[in-house]
Design a protein around this motif. Structure first.
Motif, PDB file in Angstrom:
ATOM      1  N   THR A  95       0.837  -1.208   0.000  1.00 29.00           N
ATOM      2  CA  THR A  95       0.000   0.000   0.000  1.00 29.00           C
ATOM      3  C   THR A  95       0.868   1.252   0.000  1.00 29.00           C
ATOM      4  N   GLN A  99       0.556   4.967   8.592  1.00 23.22           N
ATOM      5  CA  GLN A  99      -0.710   4.910   7.862  1.00 23.22           C
ATOM      6  C   GLN A  99      -0.778   3.686   6.954  1.00 23.22           C
ATOM      7  N   SER A 100       0.304   3.425   6.230  1.00 27.10           N
ATOM      8  CA  SER A 100       0.285   2.275   5.326  1.00 27.10           C
ATOM      9  C   SER A 100       0.211   0.966   6.112  1.00 27.10           C
ATOM     10  N   LEU A 126      -3.334   0.453   7.251  1.00 29.52           N
ATOM     11  CA  LEU A 126      -4.140  -0.061   6.139  1.00 29.52           C
ATOM     12  C   LEU A 126      -3.844  -1.540   5.897  1.00 29.52           C
ATOM     13  N   THR A 180      -5.681  -3.435   8.605  1.00 33.25           N
ATOM     14  CA  THR A 180      -7.119  -3.373   8.327  1.00 33.25           C
ATOM     15  C   THR A 180      -7.482  -4.308   7.178  1.00 33.25           C
ATOM     16  N   GLY A 181      -6.684  -4.278   6.127  1.00 33.41           N
ATOM     17  CA  GLY A 181      -6.925  -5.163   4.990  1.00 33.41           C
ATOM     18  C   GLY A 181      -6.810  -6.627   5.369  1.00 33.41           C
TER      19      GLY A 181
END
Length: 154
Positions: A42, A53-54, A57, A60-61
């Motif tokens: 990401t 942040q990446s 993500l 979360t993914g």
């Protein structure tokens, strides 16, 4: 009720799968953590994201995909197509692992900046990681069912 079953299965399975991948990483000396790899991919696609942040993500993914797998599993268990027992979950995890290998291979091939990684070793650990996912997703499902059954009879 079905939402609780999906969350119990998905969160339990994903957590133990991730722990397994970290243990394999420690033993091998290479990072096989799916959420960290997702975060890395990401971050390379969206360079404006900082590492935190990446990685968020990526996590979360990873849990999102775990919930999607759990959705399918719970449907199969609830409809009586499969039993959430150890034997069934071992082969269900193996099939899920083969699907995951195909998805990861495609992802790495399509990504403009794939990581430097021992891909065959990564793919090899994905199958038992998904077996761990399926076994613990089934355990999470069964615990919730037993807890609800006991609560209903009080």
């Amino acid at each position: 009720m079905k939402t609780k079953e999906i969350f119990a299965s998905g969160i339990t399975g994903t957590t133990f799968m991730t722990l397994f991948s970290y243990l394999v990483s420690l033993a091998d000396g290479e990072n096989f953590s799916e959420p960290e790899r997702l975060g890395q991919l990401t971050g390379r696609l969206v360079p404006k994201l900082d590492k935190r942040q990446s990685q968020a993500l990526g996590w979360t993914g990873h849990y999102g995909v775990g919930l999607l797998f759990a959705l399918v599993y719970v449907e199969l268990w609830r409809r009586g197509k499969l039993k959430p027992d150890l034997k069934t979950n071992l082969w269900l995890g193996g099939l899920s692992g083969l699907l995951a290998v195909a998805v990861w291979k495609s992802t790495f091939k399509m990504h403009p900046l794939p990581p430097a990684l021992s891909f065959n070793k990564y793919y090899l650990q994905l199958v038992p990681a998904h077996v761990v996912f399926a076994v613990f997703a089934g355990i999470g499902y069964q615990i919730l069912k037993r807890t609800n059954h006991a609560t209903d009879h009080q």
